[in-house]
Structure formats: structure tokens, C-alpha cells
Design a protein around this motif. Structure first.
Motif, PDB file in Angstrom:
ATOM      1  N   SER A   1       7.006 -19.197 -30.099  1.00 11.54           N
ATOM      2  CA  SER A   1       7.036 -18.902 -28.669  1.00 11.54           C
ATOM      3  C   SER A   1       6.201 -19.945 -28.067  1.00 11.54           C
ATOM      4  O   SER A   1       6.611 -20.864 -27.051  1.00 11.54           O
ATOM      5  N   PRO A   2       4.937 -20.273 -28.388  1.00  8.09           N
ATOM      6  CA  PRO A   2       4.083 -21.062 -27.625  1.00  8.09           C
ATOM      7  C   PRO A   2       4.447 -22.583 -27.706  1.00  8.09           C
ATOM      8  O   PRO A   2       4.429 -23.175 -26.628  1.00  8.09           O
TER       9      PRO A   2
ATOM     10  N   ILE B   1       8.480 -27.722 -23.183  1.00 14.22           N
ATOM     11  CA  ILE B   1       9.032 -27.767 -21.929  1.00 14.22           C
ATOM     12  C   ILE B   1       7.975 -28.065 -20.847  1.00 14.22           C
ATOM     13  O   ILE B   1       8.184 -29.111 -20.211  1.00 14.22           O
ATOM     14  N   VAL B   2       6.982 -27.644 -21.041  1.00 14.85           N
ATOM     15  CA  VAL B   2       5.779 -28.106 -20.151  1.00 14.85           C
ATOM     16  C   VAL B   2       5.349 -29.839 -20.428  1.00 14.85           C
ATOM     17  O   VAL B   2       5.291 -30.384 -19.385  1.00 14.85           O
ATOM     18  N   LEU B   3       5.294 -30.270 -21.618  1.00 13.10           N
ATOM     19  CA  LEU B   3       4.970 -31.420 -21.910  1.00 13.10           C
ATOM     20  C   LEU B   3       6.206 -32.256 -21.289  1.00 13.10           C
ATOM     21  O   LEU B   3       5.736 -33.545 -21.036  1.00 13.10           O
ATOM     22  N   MET B   4       7.158 -31.836 -21.307  1.00  7.92           N
ATOM     23  CA  MET B   4       8.360 -32.767 -20.906  1.00  7.92           C
ATOM     24  C   MET B   4       8.198 -32.990 -19.206  1.00  7.92           C
ATOM     25  O   MET B   4       8.300 -34.270 -18.873  1.00  7.92           O
TER      26      MET B   4
ATOM     27  N   GLY C   1      -0.533 -32.509 -20.100  1.00  6.52           N
ATOM     28  CA  GLY C   1      -0.876 -31.041 -20.117  1.00  6.52           C
ATOM     29  C   GLY C   1      -1.044 -30.602 -18.850  1.00  6.52           C
ATOM     30  O   GLY C   1      -0.947 -31.400 -17.744  1.00  6.52           O
ATOM     31  N   LEU C   2      -1.172 -29.113 -18.525  1.00  5.53           N
ATOM     32  CA  LEU C   2      -1.304 -28.488 -17.112  1.00  5.53           C
ATOM     33  C   LEU C   2      -2.191 -29.110 -16.244  1.00  5.53           C
ATOM     34  O   LEU C   2      -2.133 -29.575 -15.144  1.00  5.53           O
TER      35      LEU C   2
END
Ligand SMILES: Nc1ncnc2c1ncn2[C@@H]1O[C@H](COP(=O)(O)OP(=O)(O)OP(=O)(O)O)[C@@H](O)[C@H]1O
Ligand SMILES: [Mg+2]
Lengths: 263, 310
Positions: free
Chosen positions: B285-286, B292-295, B300-301
Motif C-alpha cells: 500500500s505505501p 500517485i503522490v509522485l505523479m 515529494g510532499l
């Protein structure tokens, strides 16, 4: 206070950049080091501050004496602790740190007790920094970044401050302003200043003595007023030409003078 | 909602919190080194391993002391001193000679280093897991939460809360160090512009040694906490370290805040995905979320983008 005697600097073991350069800096004075792009001005400052090493450069000949003691090829941290601080070309502020944190980094080698007082001094010279003290340095204007770069040097309380092209990329008004402050720092703090510039005009306006270098050597030196009189300097560095000269004649003269300097 | 569901939610949250704090601590060790030296330290898990074993060994020697809390305190101090030395030594002998070499070579060297450290631990302590001779965190009896209508009460271990507090103190201490102390500011300055930092009289060698030591301490504390939770030191410790990689990629390789928030985010994702959807999702899951986040945010955040003034 500082004297460079016939120093030679080589980068990457092969590129000879300073070829027997000598200059003197008297305690309490402002000394200007002028020259065109690539003459070796920044290299000269780095040879003093010890910042050549990380660029794979080395003083291979000659001596650099500070207060009579040799300091060539020392670690930059030792040089700063000895009282020499270089404000690098291009300002080089720590972009992600705030103005205040940049200043604290500048005072890294100084004792912590006097930090608040020195910070106040910086803000007195540069009130614009005081207004922006919590702002991240990367978002300051070019002029403010130059002020911050000089402010960082003040935080270290050096005896000799070396400035590498503080006029770089700044509007004329701001250049005037910053040079006036440099002059005040020299007078009010008694701080000795070695100033590298391409803008000969402004540098000569505050300097007590100046050297002109070309191709890794000093080709001319003297008091600013004498240098201003010199036709070569007027032509090559101050952008002034005698009116009425025919162009072709001037170009010949130009060529001859260049040759004389280089020989 | 039915009472059983509420209790389950509480239990998962509780687990995720302590797990998140631990992950944040491990991720912080990675971020510290990346920020200061641009190196991704693939031996981070082995720093945890070595730290954990050193802590274990000190506990074995110190268990003769009558008061267990004094023994634990001394062991932890000893472990911090020893891992500081390990950090300085690794920086001095392994990484400093590589200054100026391409980053990829340095990263390969950290992979090599991880093998060497594992081998050394294997040589000294062997392969079998060893329980800690003294509990580093007292094992209090669990809190019991009962809800009317629930089939079973919820039992929560107080250790978890203590781990959370320890991680918070450490992370908070580091944050204060970075924002207030002169060496902390010097570390961030070095991360920003190494040559300019040198021109301030900051010794890069000292800063690197300091960085590796702080990272080694954070990793060692994490290693010891894992040893407590898993009832002993074993070769499995570095595996937990691997879980910190999605954390730093999610949070941004060079962001301290990112390591902390990323640590909790990954822990919550893992715990809830395995608790509510399928236990098999725990490890994947991570990475799904990461993708999705990296797209959307390639740094990164919280990763630092280059500041560009216009
Ligand atoms: N790190 C380096 N490695 C190799 N050569 C270098 C290095 N730094 C400078 N040089 C060379 O040394 C010469 C002098 O460079 P330097 O930066 O000292 O000139 P400068 O007078 O400061 O010029 P500018 O006014 O453009 O800043 C140049 O020819 C440059 O290419
Ligand atoms: Mg230059």
C-alpha cells in the motif's frame, strides 16, 4: 597587514592562472583590485581565503603573509578565525535559510555573546534586512541579497573583509548606495577592505589604492587619482576616450598599450 | 457505527501512531544525511542493527546493577556514545575519501557498507535472536477500554504511548537543534551551499561528522525500540529500516517536516489498508500511494524545489 608576494596559482595541477602576482593591503585602507573577465581577480581572493582547495586549486609558489605570518593553502575555517572574511562573487546567500539565520551562519566563528549586538549593527547599516529578518533569503531581491552577503561578513567581525564584485547585476542607484555603505564600514568600523571590481569607476571612487590586473599579473597600480589620469585606464576601464582621435589611430594605440601591459 | 468497529478503529489508530513515530525517527536519519551530503544512506538499517546490538550488549553487562532504570539509562548513554563513534568512524574512513566522487559511487559504497556491518554483527553476536536482558521500557499492564455492546474489550499497551513520547522528544529536540543552535544552522547552511558555508568559516568535515553521528544516534534509538517491541535483537531489524524509504520519498528526500509527516502517513496507510481491506496490502500500500503522490508532486510532499526568483 596583508601582502601577496609573487604568488602562483594552479588549478587541477595544470591550469596556471596567477603568474607571479604581488599586492599589498595596508591596515585600515580600502584597496581595489580591478581587471577584466578572467583576469584572475576571484582566484586571487580565493588564494587568500583558502577557498581554492574545494575547486582543486593551489598556491604553488610565492607567499601570502598576513600580519607577517604565512597563510597560503590553509583551511578556510582557519583563515576566517584569523580575521579574514571573503564575500563571494554572486552573493551566495543560503537560499532556504531566513535572513536572520544567514546572519547567524555568518557569525559562526565569532563568540556568541556579542551576536545580538553585531546583528543590530548589521540592521543599522541595512535597515531593509531588518524589515525582512524572518523572510527566506532566496526570495530577497538581488540588492537585498548583496546586503545580506555583506551583513554576514560583518557578523564575523573580520579585520579584513574581501568583497568580490559587490556591484554585480545591481542597478546603478543601488550600486552607489552599497558602495557608500562599504565606505562607511571602512571608516566607522576601521575595517580593512580588499575590493574586487569590474566597475572601475565606482571602485576608484572609494578606494585609497588600486591594482589593475590582467592575465594573472598586476599590470598597473597607484592611487585612484593617478590611475584616473592614466590614459590606458581611462580608455580600457573607465570607458572614456579622448575626443577627436581618429578611430583608426585609437585602435593602433589601443593595441600598443595592450601589448605593453602584457609583455 | 457498531461498538466493535469503534474499538477496531481505536486500535488501528493507536498502532499507527507509535509505528509512525518510529518510522519518522528512522526517516529522519536518512533525511539528515541526504540534506547535508546528498547521499542516500542504504546502510541506515544496519546503523539501526548495530545500535540495537550495542544497546543489547551494554544491557547484558549492566544488568548486574540493582536498579533496572539506572542500568537502562547508563546503557542508553553508552549506546549514544558508541554510535556517535561509529558514525564518525564511518564518515572518516569510508565516506570522506569519496568526497568529490560521483554520488552514485558513494551510494554503492553505502550498500557495500550495509553488508559489511551485517557481517560484523553476525560475527560478534551470531545469527540467533537474543532477548533484551532488561526491559528498556517498563511493561505496565494494558489499559482496558470497554464499550457497551462490544464483544471484546480493547487492550492497549502503554509501551506504545511511551515510544510515541520518546520519538517526539527526539524529533522535537532535533528540530530545535536545527532552528536554534549555531551548529544546526551551520548544517542547514552547508546543505544549501557548501562552498559559501566554508567561506563563513564552517568546517565541512566537522559538519559531516556531526551529521553522521546524529543520524547514527537516531537510527540506534530506533533499533533499540524495535528490539523492545519484537522482544529482542535480531537480524530482522534492518528490514524495518527499509520501510523508511517510501517515507522519505513521500515526504521529500530533504525535508525534515516531510520525514515526520511522511512517517505517520505511511504508518496510517499500512495499518488501515491491512486492517480494513486486506492484510496482504501492508507492504504494497505505501508504494501504491507513493506512485500517485509522485505523479502529482515529483519532489515529494515537502521536497525543496529550487528557489527561482523572477
Ligand atoms: N575552478 C577552476 N578550475 C579551472 N580554472 C579556473 C577555475 N576557476 C577559475 N579558473 C580560470 O582562471 C581564470 C581566472 O578566473 P577568475 O574567476 O579568477 O577571474 P576573474 O578575474 O574573477 O573574472 P570575473 O571578472 O569574470 O569574475 C579564468 O581563465 C578561469 O577560467
Ligand atoms: Mg571573479
Amino acid at each position: 597587514m596583508l601582502s601577496l608576494n609573487n604568488i602562483e596559482v594552479i588549478y587541477n595541477d595544470v591550469i596556471l592562472v596567477l603568474k607571479g602576482l604581488s599586492l599589498q593591503v595596508e591596515q585600515g585602507s580600502i584597496v581595489a583590485l580591478l581587471g577584466a573577465n578572467g583576469a584572475g581577480k576571484s582566484t586571487t581572493l580565493k588564494s587568500i581565503s583558502g577557498l581554492l582547495r574545494p575547486e582543486n586549486g593551489e598556491v604553488t609558489d610565492g607567499t601570502i603573509l598576513y600580519e607577517g605570518k604565512p597563510i597560503q593553502n590553509r583551511e578556510p575555517s582557519e583563515i576566517v578565525r584569523a580575521g579574514i572574511f571573503q564575500v563571494m562573487e554572486g552573493r551566495r546567500v543560503f537560499e532556504h535559510l531566513t535572513v536572520e539565520e544567514n546572519l547567524r551562519a555568518g557569525g559562526y566563528t565569532a563568540d556568541d555573546g556579542g551576536a545580538a549586538q553585531r546583528m543590530k549593527l548589521v540592521y543599522d547599516y541595512f535597515p531593509r534586512l531588518a524589515e525582512r529578518r524572518q523572510q527566506v533569503a532566496g526570495f530577497l531581491s538581488g540588492g537585498e541579497q548583496q546586503m545580506l552577503a555583506i551583513g554576514r561578513a560583518l557578523m564575523a567581525q573580520p579585520r579584513l573583509m574581501m568583497l568580490d564584485e559587490p556591484s554585480l547585476g545591481l542597478a546603478p542607484m543601488l550600486v552607489q548606495n552599497i558602495f557608500q555603505i562599504i565606505k562607511r564600514i571602512n571608516e566607522e568600523q576601521g575595517m580593512t577592505i580588499l575590493l574586487v571590481e569590474q566597475n572601475a569607476n565606482i571602485a576608484l571612487s572609494i578606494a585609497h589604492y588600486a591594482y589593475i590586473m590582467e592575465n594573472g599579473r598586476v599590470v598597473l597600480e597607484g592611487k585612484p587619482q593617478d590611475l584616473r589620469e592614466n590614459a590606458d585606464v581611462r580608455e580600457f576601464y573607465l570607458g572614456l576616450t579622448e575626443v577627436g582621435n581618429r578611430k583608426s589611430y585609437r585602435e593602433v594605440k589601443h593595441y600598443k598599450r595592450r601589448k605593453r601591459w602584457l609583455s | 457505527m457498531n461498538p466493535d468497529e469503534i474499538l477496531k478503529f481505536l486500535r488501528l489508530t493507536y498502532t499507527a501512531l507509535s509505528d509512525g513515530a518510529l518510522l519518522a525517527l528512522i526517516a529522519l536519519a536518512l533525511v539528515l544525511i541526504y540534506k547535508a551530503t546528498d547521499v542516500i544512506n542504504f546502510a541506515n538499517g544496519e546503523f539501526m542493527l548495530v545500535g540495537g546490538y550495542i544497546g543489547y550488549q551494554l544491557l547484558v553487562w549492566l544488568q548486574v546493577i540493582e536498579s533496572p532504570s539506572v542500568a537502562v539509562l547508563l546503557a542508553v548513554i553508552g549506546m549514544v556514545v558508541a554510535t556517535t563513534l561509529v558514525g564518525v568512524l564511518v564518515e572518516r574512513l569510508v565516506l570522506r575519501p569519496l568526497i568529490g566522487e560521483p554520488i552514485i559511487s558513494v551510494i554503492m559504497v553505502t550498500i557495500g557498507l550495509s553488508n559489511v556491518m551485517q557481517a560484523i554483527v553476525g560475527l560478534i553476536w551470531g545469527k540467533n535472536p537474543r532477548p533484551l536482558p532488561i526491559d528498556i521500557i517498563p511493561r505496565f499492564s494494558p489499559f482496558r477500554i470497554e464499550l457497551e455492546g462490544a464483544r471484546r474489550p480493547l487492550n492497549l499497551l502503554p509501551d506504545t504511548l511511551i515510544i510515541l513520547v520518546i520519538a517526539f522528544i527526539l524529533v522535537g529536540g532535533l528540530l530545535l537543534f536545527f532552528s536554534r543552535s549555531k551548529h544546526g544552522i551551520a548544517m542547514r547552511a552547508t546543505a544549501d551551499d557548501q562552498q559559501a558555508a566554508m567561506s563563513m568559516g564552517i568546517s565541512i568535515r566537522f559538519i559531516f561528522a556531526l551529521t553522521w553521528s546524529l543520524a547514527a544516534i537516531a537510527a540506534a534509538v530506533a533499533g533499540l525500540i524495535i528490539a523492545h517491541v519484537t522482544n529482542g535483537v535480531s537480524g530482522d531489524i534492518p528490514g524495518v529500516g527499509l520501510r523508511a524509504f517510501p517515507v522519505i520519498i513521500l515526504g521529500g528526500l530533504d525535508s525534515i517536516a516531510g520525514a515526520i509527516i511522511g512517517g505517520f502517513a505511511i504508518a496510517f496507510i499500512e495499518t488501515f489498508a491491512s486492517g480494513y481491506i486486506d492484510p496482504g496490502l501492508k507492504t504494497v500500500s505505501p508504494y501504491l500511494v507513493l506512485l500517485i503522490v509522485l505523479m502529482i508532486k515529483p519532489y515529494g510532499l515537502f521536497g525543496q524545489k529550487r528557489i527561482e526568483r523572477v
